[in-house]
Design a protein around this motif. Structure first.
Motif, PDB file in Angstrom:
ATOM      1  N   ALA A 309       0.993  -0.904  -0.038  1.00 33.05           N
ATOM      2  CA  ALA A 309       0.351  -0.029  -0.221  1.00 33.05           C
ATOM      3  C   ALA A 309       0.675   1.051  -0.300  1.00 33.05           C
ATOM      4  CB  ALA A 309      -0.887  -0.157   1.338  1.00 33.05           C
ATOM      5  N   LYS A 310       1.627   1.093   0.436  1.00 33.73           N
ATOM      6  CA  LYS A 310       3.234   2.290   1.146  1.00 33.73           C
ATOM      7  C   LYS A 310       3.517   2.696  -0.466  1.00 33.73           C
ATOM      8  CE  LYS A 310       3.339   2.404   6.041  1.00 33.73           C
ATOM      9  NZ  LYS A 310       4.375   2.141   6.796  1.00 33.73           N
ATOM     10  N   VAL A 311       3.763   1.913  -1.056  1.00 30.93           N
ATOM     11  CA  VAL A 311       4.250   1.806  -2.302  1.00 30.93           C
ATOM     12  C   VAL A 311       3.579   2.287  -3.507  1.00 30.93           C
ATOM     13  CG1 VAL A 311       6.535   0.326  -3.661  1.00 30.93           C
ATOM     14  CG2 VAL A 311       6.469   0.833  -0.906  1.00 30.93           C
ATOM     15  N   ASN A 312       2.380   1.283  -3.500  1.00 30.10           N
ATOM     16  CA  ASN A 312       1.572   1.595  -4.381  1.00 30.10           C
ATOM     17  C   ASN A 312       1.833   0.590  -5.560  1.00 30.10           C
ATOM     18  OD1 ASN A 312      -0.952   2.596  -5.238  1.00 30.10           O
ATOM     19  ND2 ASN A 312       0.360   4.141  -6.864  1.00 30.10           N
ATOM     20  N   VAL A 313       1.834  -0.490  -5.191  1.00 32.26           N
ATOM     21  CA  VAL A 313       2.328  -1.816  -5.920  1.00 32.26           C
ATOM     22  C   VAL A 313       1.757  -2.645  -5.597  1.00 32.26           C
ATOM     23  CG1 VAL A 313       4.459  -1.669  -6.157  1.00 32.26           C
ATOM     24  CG2 VAL A 313       4.123  -2.548  -4.701  1.00 32.26           C
ATOM     25  N   ASN A 314       1.297  -3.574  -6.466  1.00 35.58           N
ATOM     26  CA  ASN A 314       0.134  -5.030  -6.099  1.00 35.58           C
ATOM     27  C   ASN A 314       0.397  -5.995  -6.164  1.00 35.58           C
ATOM     28  OD1 ASN A 314      -2.219  -2.983  -6.428  1.00 35.58           O
ATOM     29  ND2 ASN A 314      -1.943  -3.054  -8.892  1.00 35.58           N
ATOM     30  N   SER A 315       1.808  -6.360  -6.361  1.00 34.57           N
ATOM     31  CA  SER A 315       2.058  -7.602  -5.905  1.00 34.57           C
ATOM     32  C   SER A 315       4.252  -7.711  -5.985  1.00 34.57           C
ATOM     33  CB  SER A 315       2.701  -8.543  -7.990  1.00 34.57           C
ATOM     34  OG  SER A 315       3.428  -7.678  -8.574  1.00 34.57           O
ATOM     35  N   LYS A 316       4.302  -9.302  -5.601  1.00 34.98           N
ATOM     36  CA  LYS A 316       6.027  -8.731  -5.192  1.00 34.98           C
ATOM     37  C   LYS A 316       6.810  -8.956  -6.273  1.00 34.98           C
ATOM     38  CE  LYS A 316       8.967 -11.904  -2.608  1.00 34.98           C
ATOM     39  NZ  LYS A 316       9.796 -13.347  -2.890  1.00 34.98           N
ATOM     40  N   ASN A 317       6.517  -9.005  -7.587  1.00 34.60           N
ATOM     41  CA  ASN A 317       7.344  -8.591  -8.197  1.00 34.60           C
ATOM     42  C   ASN A 317       7.376  -7.124  -8.904  1.00 34.60           C
ATOM     43  OD1 ASN A 317       8.332 -11.308  -8.725  1.00 34.60           O
ATOM     44  ND2 ASN A 317       6.952 -11.620 -10.478  1.00 34.60           N
ATOM     45  N   GLU A 318       6.229  -6.353  -8.627  1.00 34.87           N
ATOM     46  CA  GLU A 318       6.304  -5.387  -9.115  1.00 34.87           C
ATOM     47  C   GLU A 318       6.905  -4.280  -7.888  1.00 34.87           C
ATOM     48  OE1 GLU A 318       2.319  -3.059  -9.090  1.00 34.87           O
ATOM     49  OE2 GLU A 318       1.373  -4.952 -10.948  1.00 34.87           O
ATOM     50  N   LEU A 319       7.651  -4.777  -6.405  1.00 36.89           N
ATOM     51  CA  LEU A 319       7.459  -3.897  -5.276  1.00 36.89           C
ATOM     52  C   LEU A 319       9.441  -4.198  -5.247  1.00 36.89           C
ATOM     53  CD1 LEU A 319       8.236  -3.190  -2.579  1.00 36.89           C
ATOM     54  CD2 LEU A 319       7.572  -6.009  -1.812  1.00 36.89           C
ATOM     55  N   ILE A 320       9.251  -6.025  -6.425  1.00 35.15           N
ATOM     56  CA  ILE A 320      10.952  -5.902  -6.200  1.00 35.15           C
ATOM     57  C   ILE A 320      11.936  -5.041  -7.207  1.00 35.15           C
ATOM     58  CG2 ILE A 320      13.228  -7.315  -6.942  1.00 35.15           C
ATOM     59  CD1 ILE A 320      11.938  -7.703  -3.868  1.00 35.15           C
ATOM     60  N   ARG A 321      10.670  -4.898  -8.415  1.00 33.88           N
ATOM     61  CA  ARG A 321      11.126  -3.765  -9.707  1.00 33.88           C
ATOM     62  C   ARG A 321      11.352  -2.244  -9.245  1.00 33.88           C
ATOM     63  NH1 ARG A 321       6.890  -4.401 -12.420  1.00 33.88           N
ATOM     64  NH2 ARG A 321       7.294  -6.536 -12.868  1.00 33.88           N
ATOM     65  N   GLU A 322      10.593  -1.551  -7.974  1.00 35.76           N
ATOM     66  CA  GLU A 322      10.935  -0.886  -7.619  1.00 35.76           C
ATOM     67  C   GLU A 322      11.865  -0.542  -6.752  1.00 35.76           C
ATOM     68  OE1 GLU A 322       9.281   2.982  -6.849  1.00 35.76           O
ATOM     69  OE2 GLU A 322       8.536   1.991  -8.889  1.00 35.76           O
ATOM     70  N   LEU A 323      11.848  -1.568  -5.783  1.00 34.57           N
ATOM     71  CA  LEU A 323      13.251  -1.774  -4.899  1.00 34.57           C
ATOM     72  C   LEU A 323      14.912  -1.583  -6.162  1.00 34.57           C
ATOM     73  CD1 LEU A 323      14.638  -1.909  -2.300  1.00 34.57           C
ATOM     74  CD2 LEU A 323      14.470  -3.966  -2.097  1.00 34.57           C
ATOM     75  N   ASN A 324      14.531  -2.306  -6.555  1.00 31.31           N
ATOM     76  CA  ASN A 324      15.893  -2.531  -7.707  1.00 31.31           C
ATOM     77  C   ASN A 324      15.797  -1.043  -8.189  1.00 31.31           C
ATOM     78  OD1 ASN A 324      16.110  -5.480  -7.207  1.00 31.31           O
ATOM     79  ND2 ASN A 324      14.720  -6.252  -8.604  1.00 31.31           N
ATOM     80  N   GLY A 325      15.555  -0.221  -8.633  1.00 35.08           N
ATOM     81  CA  GLY A 325      15.806   1.326  -8.951  1.00 35.08           C
ATOM     82  C   GLY A 325      16.354   2.040  -7.571  1.00 35.08           C
ATOM     83  N   TYR A 326      16.471   1.959  -6.232  1.00 40.86           N
ATOM     84  CA  TYR A 326      17.467   2.240  -5.456  1.00 40.86           C
ATOM     85  C   TYR A 326      18.132   1.113  -5.688  1.00 40.86           C
ATOM     86  CZ  TYR A 326      12.989   5.212  -4.366  1.00 40.86           C
ATOM     87  OH  TYR A 326      12.786   5.953  -4.721  1.00 40.86           O
ATOM     88  N   LEU A 327      18.216   0.325  -5.547  1.00 35.37           N
ATOM     89  CA  LEU A 327      20.279  -0.730  -4.998  1.00 35.37           C
ATOM     90  C   LEU A 327      20.713  -0.761  -6.626  1.00 35.37           C
ATOM     91  CD1 LEU A 327      18.440  -3.920  -3.993  1.00 35.37           C
ATOM     92  CD2 LEU A 327      18.809  -2.381  -2.377  1.00 35.37           C
ATOM     93  N   ASN A 328      19.892  -0.216  -7.773  1.00 35.84           N
ATOM     94  CA  ASN A 328      21.360   0.019  -8.757  1.00 35.84           C
ATOM     95  C   ASN A 328      21.527   1.078  -9.085  1.00 35.84           C
ATOM     96  OD1 ASN A 328      20.936  -3.017  -9.507  1.00 35.84           O
ATOM     97  ND2 ASN A 328      19.187  -2.023 -10.686  1.00 35.84           N
ATOM     98  N   GLN A 329      21.258   2.788  -7.916  1.00 40.21           N
ATOM     99  CA  GLN A 329      21.372   3.696  -8.435  1.00 40.21           C
ATOM    100  C   GLN A 329      23.613   3.502  -7.191  1.00 40.21           C
ATOM    101  OE1 GLN A 329      19.256   6.412  -6.366  1.00 40.21           O
ATOM    102  NE2 GLN A 329      17.595   5.527  -7.448  1.00 40.21           N
TER     103      GLN A 329
END
Length: 329
Positions: A309-329
């Protein structure tokens, strides 16, 4: 009097247009859907106000309304469509506030309102028909406010309950103003409508509804502007020794990996949510998270739902995709 009403209507239109700007800036910056909902919500009301302003001060073209319809409603189809869109956007925002997951089937709850309004448009104009046509939207909103109260009462997660508590006062204000709208509609339509027949009333004889929208515009713009200029709080890390008595086991808190801290701060995740996020980033299953953090499956599901709800995603894959954008910076 006509000049006062004219400038009053122009002020409402300008205020509504101004409320769209900060929400638009935040949407372009974050791409979060709740800001898009705000933009569409105020755009709907702006359309409704502009149409009313045009009808009152320019005039209604002849032939648009057949005899027997609600003659004071300029474009029934447009008005009903705007009301349905406003109620749907209200519902989407309420789901975001309460942290509930949206399903498209929930949008079907607007269909009864559409059916009632379409039916009333083609009925002979009576006080009861006019009152019902204008009141359907208010009854829906009263139901929304009641549902928020139930969700707040039933919420078990302290962080989510605290977040929802920030909206308690404005939603209570919306509830009271909707009661005022119903009362004003009842009094005006049934008792004093004849005394106001010669006055161009841009508010559709309902001052309370304009107060409601002014409140929503100012509150929304204030919250959005504060988010635009807000600097993220960076909590200081404090190392605390963990006691390990014999015969007992305690879950060890995981320190966020490099690049993940910015993600945690942006979405304001709690320490426990950050731990679960770290496990999910390592592609661990819910059962593995339970065993590693010594928590129940229900607790894992609750925290996972709150993270989505906080990240505004609906699945684990979407969450990991969003998180990878920060881990790859």
């Amino acid at each position: 009097m006509e000049k006062v009403i004219f400038f009053y209507s122009v002020f409402l239109i300008a205020l509504c247009a101004a409320a769209v700007s900060p929400a638009g800036i935040l949407y372009l910056r974050t791409k979060k859907k709740q800001y898009l909902y705000l933009i569409l919500l105020f755009t709907c009301y702006l359309t409704e106000l502009t149409e009313l302003h045009y009808i009152v001060f320019v005039g209604l073209p002849t032939g648009l309304i057949s005899p027997g319809d609600l003659s004071h409603i300029s474009y029934p189809a447009l008005r009903i469509g705007i009301s349905a869109a406003i109620l749907l956007l209200d519902l989407l925002l309420l789901f975001w506030i309460t942290g509930r997951r949206w399903k498209n089937i929930y949008g079907l709850s607007i269909l009864p309102m559409l059916g009632i309004c379409i039916y009333l448009v083609f009925q002979p104009q009576t006080d009861l028909v006019v009152w019902l046509f204008y009141s359907v939207r208010q009854f829906y909103r009263l139901g929304y406010c009641a549902w928020f109260g139930i969700c707040l009462f039933q919420e078990q997660e302290p962080e989510r309950k605290k977040e929802m508590g920030r909206y308690t006062l404005p939603i209570f204000g919306i509830f009271l103003l909707n009661l005022c709208i119903l009362l004003e509609d009842s009094l005006v339509i049934s008792h004093i409508d004849s005394f106001l027949s010669d006055i161009p009333y841009i508010s559709e004889r309902n001052f309370s509804e304009n107060i409601l929208w002014m409140f929503l515009c100012i509150y929304s713009a204030g919250r959005c502007i504060s988010e635009i200029y807000k600097e993220p709080d960076v909590p200081e890390r404090q190392e605390e020794p963990i006691a390990e008595p014999e015969g007992e086991f305690f879950p060890v808190r995981q320190e966020p990996r490099e690049g993940m801290q910015a993600f945690i701060e942006k979405y304001r995740l709690t320490p426990r949510e950050a731990e679960i996020l770290g496990c999910m980033a390592d592609y661990k299953s819910a059962a593995e998270i339970c065993g590693e953090l010594y928590i129940s499956m229900g607790t894992v599901k609750t925290h996972t739902h709150n993270i989505y709800a906080k990240v505004n995603v609906n699945s684990k894959n979407e969450l990991i995709r969003e998180l990878n954008g920060y881990l790859n910076q």
